[in-house]
Design a protein around this motif. Structure first.
Motif, PDB file in Angstrom:
ATOM      1  N   ARG A   1       0.833  -1.212   0.000  1.00  0.00           N
ATOM      2  CA  ARG A   1       0.000   0.000   0.000  1.00  0.00           C
ATOM      3  C   ARG A   1       0.865   1.258   0.000  1.00  0.00           C
ATOM      4  NH1 ARG A   1      -3.243  -3.386   3.402  1.00  0.00           N
ATOM      5  NH2 ARG A   1      -2.142  -2.605   5.263  1.00  0.00           N
TER       6      ARG A   1
ATOM      7  N   ALA B   1       0.959   4.229  -2.886  1.00  0.00           N
ATOM      8  CA  ALA B   1       0.758   5.652  -2.579  1.00  0.00           C
ATOM      9  C   ALA B   1       1.914   6.495  -3.099  1.00  0.00           C
ATOM     10  CB  ALA B   1       0.596   5.835  -1.072  1.00  0.00           C
TER      11      ALA B   1
ATOM     12  N   TYR C   1      -0.848   6.202  -6.578  1.00  0.00           N
ATOM     13  CA  TYR C   1      -2.089   5.414  -6.621  1.00  0.00           C
ATOM     14  C   TYR C   1      -2.517   5.025  -5.196  1.00  0.00           C
ATOM     15  CZ  TYR C   1      -1.153   5.199 -11.589  1.00  0.00           C
ATOM     16  OH  TYR C   1      -0.907   5.542 -12.900  1.00  0.00           O
ATOM     17  N   PRO C   2      -2.766   6.031  -4.332  1.00  0.00           N
ATOM     18  CA  PRO C   2      -3.143   5.721  -2.953  1.00  0.00           C
ATOM     19  C   PRO C   2      -4.462   4.962  -2.842  1.00  0.00           C
ATOM     20  CG  PRO C   2      -3.514   8.034  -3.431  1.00  0.00           C
ATOM     21  CD  PRO C   2      -2.756   7.481  -4.598  1.00  0.00           C
ATOM     22  N   LYS C   3      -5.325   5.088  -3.854  1.00  0.00           N
ATOM     23  CA  LYS C   3      -6.605   4.380  -3.841  1.00  0.00           C
ATOM     24  C   LYS C   3      -6.576   3.145  -4.734  1.00  0.00           C
ATOM     25  CE  LYS C   3      -9.355   8.496  -2.823  1.00  0.00           C
ATOM     26  NZ  LYS C   3     -10.509   9.340  -3.265  1.00  0.00           N
ATOM     27  N   GLY C   4      -5.384   2.794  -5.183  1.00  0.00           N
ATOM     28  CA  GLY C   4      -5.242   1.614  -6.014  1.00  0.00           C
ATOM     29  C   GLY C   4      -5.662   1.850  -7.456  1.00  0.00           C
TER      30      GLY C   4
ATOM     31  N   THR D   1      -7.519  -0.539 -11.155  1.00  0.00           N
ATOM     32  CA  THR D   1      -8.170  -1.762 -11.641  1.00  0.00           C
ATOM     33  C   THR D   1      -7.268  -2.454 -12.658  1.00  0.00           C
ATOM     34  OG1 THR D   1     -10.387  -0.882 -11.286  1.00  0.00           O
ATOM     35  CG2 THR D   1     -10.178  -2.700 -12.840  1.00  0.00           C
TER      36      THR D   1
ATOM     37  N   LYS E   1      -7.039  -7.126  -3.514  1.00  0.00           N
ATOM     38  CA  LYS E   1      -8.046  -6.251  -2.909  1.00  0.00           C
ATOM     39  C   LYS E   1      -7.552  -5.681  -1.586  1.00  0.00           C
ATOM     40  CE  LYS E   1     -12.880  -6.161  -1.365  1.00  0.00           C
ATOM     41  NZ  LYS E   1     -14.123  -6.958  -1.175  1.00  0.00           N
TER      42      LYS E   1
ATOM     43  N   GLY F   1      -5.759  -2.592  -2.337  1.00  0.00           N
ATOM     44  CA  GLY F   1      -6.462  -1.591  -3.135  1.00  0.00           C
ATOM     45  C   GLY F   1      -6.489  -1.831  -4.623  1.00  0.00           C
TER      46      GLY F   1
ATOM     47  N   ARG G   1      -7.999  -3.726  -7.723  1.00  0.00           N
ATOM     48  CA  ARG G   1      -9.226  -4.455  -8.057  1.00  0.00           C
ATOM     49  C   ARG G   1      -8.993  -5.299  -9.308  1.00  0.00           C
ATOM     50  NH1 ARG G   1      -9.714   0.440  -6.425  1.00  0.00           N
ATOM     51  NH2 ARG G   1      -9.483   1.305  -8.529  1.00  0.00           N
TER      52      ARG G   1
END
Length: 514
Positions: free
Chosen positions: A346, A350, A354-357, A359, A382, A385, A387
């Motif tokens: 994580r 960040a 891409y702190p929120k991940g 897809t 997941k 973060g 998907r």
């Protein structure tokens, strides 16, 4: 990759690498009193739709070995021995390979095996567009000095050339049959067996009978049969009931089911690694993959130990590198370069922006990615973060979407780990079936030619530096090396084959007198 029909061949080769379970199986129910040296029956999940050597791939080589000899013969330990070529020598710059050819050998139709036949076969193989055609990419010409001497002239050194001459590229067929497509169903080689067309159904069952006038050592079995199964449960049942003499089992549950049978001999072998191949390292489809920290995060996100324990029942070894233990580039410490660390994953995401991940869309062929593996990856990613968006494909749609459309940034695959560093480089680092987007960087551009041109300690140093770089930059997300099980019935002995997922046909012998 260019949008050509060769994409289909490449997927066929890739699928064969992933679904390998090749051997021989066949006729009859249970072993009869006349069995033993009369017949050898081995099971396979992989079919050869054509017996034309121009379309051969290494994972299906036993189908071809029965009827075609190779220029060199590769022993179980990977050393090279004379076959149709009796001697070979390199020039000082390793761009010319001189071969002395065996005399007095004829193809099944009576055509002499000679230098002209070698030139015709190798030229046809290179231009044929088969899944293994790229192995002769550096072959510039075959100079025929006389009937029994040829020289392969290469544009650049190829450290794997002897391997290729003992593999698909070294198969020799009668040039008299190159017009038309008769070789697909009526092979014409110099091999130890003849295809019994009356008992053969391509794609389902292949039966070969021993030649009476084979030039070499007589094979121990009069009949060799290879039967194609659609699942390993049926293979295990066949082994237990005596309808099959040998098979290679990939599925961990099926391996466990067979090991307790005292009538069968089992031998563990490590062949493939399973992992996520990252094609889009430049971020063309998935911008996040452009960042090394993102690719590193994916590696830290994977709980390899749990995956191996739950999915493979502990059968294998976790690894973070694509170079196998038999290569010069292998470094044991790189097997554990990325311990499971979701917090670090994580943090890296960040730092990369891409702190929120993000897809990641992946293709799913169920023969490679079962439910347990799909769920495990989805859960691990997941947690940091990322998907996963799985898109289920069959092999027909996979050809178009993966290789022609290049619709995915990555793919889970089972890939062999050969003992030759250059094969790993060519398969996974050079542009091609497993580097679809042609990723490279300055370090790769510098080290690959060093591996290609060097020998001895220099080649080892270059291969290790490349391996370290690929791991540091997280070019791949390997999971583990998988342990397979070679199973043989009472009275049959088989040796694993270096460079192949399954034994060569020469590696089977009766273990006792029937």
């Amino acid at each position: 990759m260019k949008r050509t029909p060769r994409s289909t061949a490449l997927l066929a080769g890739a699928a064969a690498a992933c679904l390998v379970l090749t051997g021989c199986a066949g006729s009859g129910v249970g072993r009869s009193a006349s069995a033993g040296t009369d017949s050898l029956r081995i099971a396979t999940l992989t079919a050869a739709q054509s017996l034309d050597p121009a379309a051969a791939v290494g994972s299906a080589l036993p189908y071809f070995q029965a009827v075609y000899d190779t220029l060199l013969r590769r022993a179980p330990d990977g050393t090279y021995h004379p076959m149709l070529a009796t001697r070979w020598s390199w020039s000082s710059d390793r761009t010319r390979l001189a071969l002395t050819l065996r005399e007095g050998v004829e193809f099944a139709d009576g055509t002499p095996f000679d230098g002209a036949a070698v030139k015709a076969n190798m030229t046809r193989f290179k231009k044929g567009g088969g899944a293994s055609a790229k192995t002769l990419a550096v072959l510039e010409d075959v100079e025929v000095r006389d009937a029994h001497h040829v020289t392969l002239r290469l544009t650049n050194p190829d450290p794997a050339m002897l391997f290729y001459l003992s593999d698909a590229a070294g198969l020799m067929a009668s040039p008299a049959k190159f017009t038309g497509d008769s070789l697909k169903t009526t092979p014409d080689g110099t091999g130890p067996y003849t295809l019994d067309k009356s008992r053969t159904a391509l794609g389902t069952k292949y039966v070969y009978t021993r030649k009476k006038d084979y030039w070499g050592e007589e094979p121990p079995y009069r009949t060799l049969s290879m039967s194609v199964f659609d699942n390993e449960t049926a293979v295990v049942n066949g082994l237990k009931t005596g309808q099959i003499d040998s098979a290679l089992l990939q599925d961990a549950d099926q391996q466990a089911a067979i090991e307790a049978d005292p009538r069968l001999t089992t031998r563990k072998q490590s062949i493939d690694f399973q992992g996520l191949l990252l094609f889009d390292r430049a971020g063309a489809r998935t911008p996040a993959l452009r960042e090394a920290k993102v690719r590193q995060a994916l590696n830290y996100a994977i709980d390899r130990d749990t995956m191996l324990d739950k999915i493979r029942l502990g059968r294998g070894e976790t690894t973070d590198q694509v170079f196998g233990p038999g290569t010069r580039g292998y470094d044991k410490k790189l097997d554990h370069a990325y311990p499971h660390d979701p917090a670090k994953a994580r943090k890296l995401l960040a730092e990369a922006g891409y702190p929120k991940g993000f897809t990641l869309k992946l293709p799913r062929l169920t023969a490679i990615v079962g439910d347990a593996l799909a769920a495990s990856l989805q859960s691990d990613f997941k947690a940091v973060g990322v998907r996963l968006d799985w898109e289920s494909l069959d092999q027909a749609s996979a050809v178009q979407k993966i290789y022609t459309d290049r619709a995915y940034s990555a793919m889970v695959m089972n890939i062999g780990q050969p003992a030759t560093d250059w094969i790993t480089v060519q398969d996974l680092v050079a542009p091609g079936a497993f580097n679809l987007f042609g990723s490279t960087d300055a370090t790769v551009k510098r080290l690959v030619p060093e591996i290609q041109r060097s020998t001895g300690a220099e080649a080892t140093t270059a291969a290790r530096r490349l391996n370290q770089h690929l791991v540091d930059q997280a070019w791949f997300v390997p999971f583990y090396r998988m342990s397979y099980l070679l199973v043989t019935a009472d009275g049959v002995k088989a040796e694993p084959q270096s460079g192949m997922a399954v034994p060569s046909i020469y590696n089977y012998r009766p273990s006792r007198t029937a």
